[in-house]
Design a protein around this motif. Structure first.
Motif, short mmCIF file in Angstrom:
data_model
loop_
_atom_site.label_atom_id
_atom_site.label_comp_id
_atom_site.label_asym_id
_atom_site.label_seq_id
_atom_site.Cartn_x
_atom_site.Cartn_y
_atom_site.Cartn_z
N UNK A 70 0.61 -1.26 0.14
CA UNK A 70 -0.03 -0.21 0.02
C UNK A 70 0.74 1.34 -0.08
N UNK A 71 2.19 1.36 0.78
CA UNK A 71 3.14 2.25 0.45
C UNK A 71 3.50 2.55 -0.76
N UNK A 72 3.51 1.49 -1.30
CA UNK A 72 4.25 1.42 -2.91
C UNK A 72 3.01 2.07 -3.79
N UNK A 73 1.67 1.69 -3.46
CA UNK A 73 0.72 2.46 -4.28
C UNK A 73 0.67 3.97 -4.09
N UNK A 74 0.58 4.26 -2.66
CA UNK A 74 0.52 5.59 -2.28
C UNK A 74 1.79 6.37 -2.98
N UNK A 75 2.72 5.96 -3.02
CA UNK A 75 4.03 6.71 -3.65
C UNK A 75 4.27 6.55 -4.87
N UNK A 76 3.38 5.73 -5.78
CA UNK A 76 3.52 5.46 -7.06
C UNK A 76 4.78 4.82 -7.52
N UNK A 77 5.00 3.85 -6.63
CA UNK A 77 6.43 3.03 -6.78
C UNK A 77 5.72 1.68 -7.56
#
Length: 291
Positions: free
Chosen positions: A97-104
């Motif tokens: 979810x962090x990857x999704x929010x950060x566009x990673x």
């Protein structure tokens, strides 16, 4: 002679990040380095936080890497809910979810200690998402994991009674017991500050359930480690009594094509390579991640 300070102050590290909301909980996230740099995600261990990486991150960003760090739920500056059922599976979902929010999208992954189990779960879910994988000391093979006495006690039936009795002094003694090189009092204070913030030391018995998860998911996680097709490097402290030379011996047998950087000293490095010899770790990671 006093040991030189390794880490910047915790509040300085915290000011460089932000809190995002995931599943109703606040999660601390930092991003450092050029926005268009090659993505790298660093996963921390138990019982500390992303602050562990603070002495390594500047070297990686100077090499043009875009470094993402986060505090798992129950650790550091992230929320530490009292009755949450902490699990490695949940922490892996949190990373996604962090990857999704950060566009990673695709990212290199570096993991230490507790973070290695999270990384193994992420590899089991989608190895194509990880461009290359670096491992620091951790329980990659559950049958080789040797928890120290403090961990065994906190993981046992008396854990909920013992956890509130943990003090900075006891924390420091347990920490120094797994190191190969001396860590100064100032750094121990900062590590304790992160671990104990908002009563985090009281969550240890719940967080230590990861030991059971490692056994339960051993086959799946071992396969994700050994079958990962991308470039792999191990940056390892052999003096670690928990996951040291005995784990490295199996790594060399089971993953003969992987790169190994053994921090043999003298003195040899123990369980926290990124704190005990941050320069050597930064050099090993920079040459690997930037290649």
């Amino acid at each position: 002679m006093k040991s030189a300070r390794v880490l910047p102050p915790l509040d300085e590290w915290t000011r460089g990040g932000t809190r995002v909301t995931i599943g109703g909980h606040g999660v601390f996230v930092r991003q450092d380095g050029p926005p268009d740099g090659v993505p790298v995600t660093l996963l921390h261990g138990f019982p500390t936080s992303s602050h562990d990486w603070a002495a390594v991150v500047p070297s990686l960003t100077a090499a043009g890497l875009r470094v993402t760090t986060l505090d798992f739920l129950g650790f550091g500056e992230s929320d530490k809910p009292r009755r949450h059922t902490y699990s490695v599976l949940y922490q892996a979902t949190l990373v996604e979810e962090v990857w999704r929010l950060c566009g990673i999208g695709r990212t290199a992954l570096v993991a230490h200690d507790y973070g290695v189990s999270v990384a193994q779960e992420l590899l089991a879910r989608d190895p194509s998402r990880v461009t290359r994988m670096a491992w620091l000391n951790g329980g990659l093979y559950p049958d080789l994991h040797r928890p120290v006495l403090t961990q065994r006690l906190l993981h046992g039936p008396l854990g909920p009674l013992l956890a509130p009795l943990t003090t900075r002094r006891r924390f420091g003694a347990a920490l120094r017991g797994v190191l190969g090189r001396e860590l100064g009092d100032a750094d121990v204070r900062e590590l304790w500050a992160a671990a104990s913030r908002a009563g985090g030391h009281r969550r240890a018995p719940r967080l230590l359930r990861y030991i059971d998860e490692r056994r339960r998911h051993a086959e799946r996680w071992t396969a994700s480690l050994e079958e990962y097709p991308g470039p792999t490097r191990f940056v390892w402290g052999p003096a670690d009594p928990i996951s040291g030379a005995h784990v490295l011996a199996r790594i060399r047998t089971r993953l003969p094509r992987a790169g190994v950087v053994e921090l043999a000293g003298p003195p040899a490095v123990g369980h926290y390579p990124q704190l005990e010899d941050p320069r050597a770790v930064a050099d090993a990671l920079r040459s690997f991640l930037g290649s």
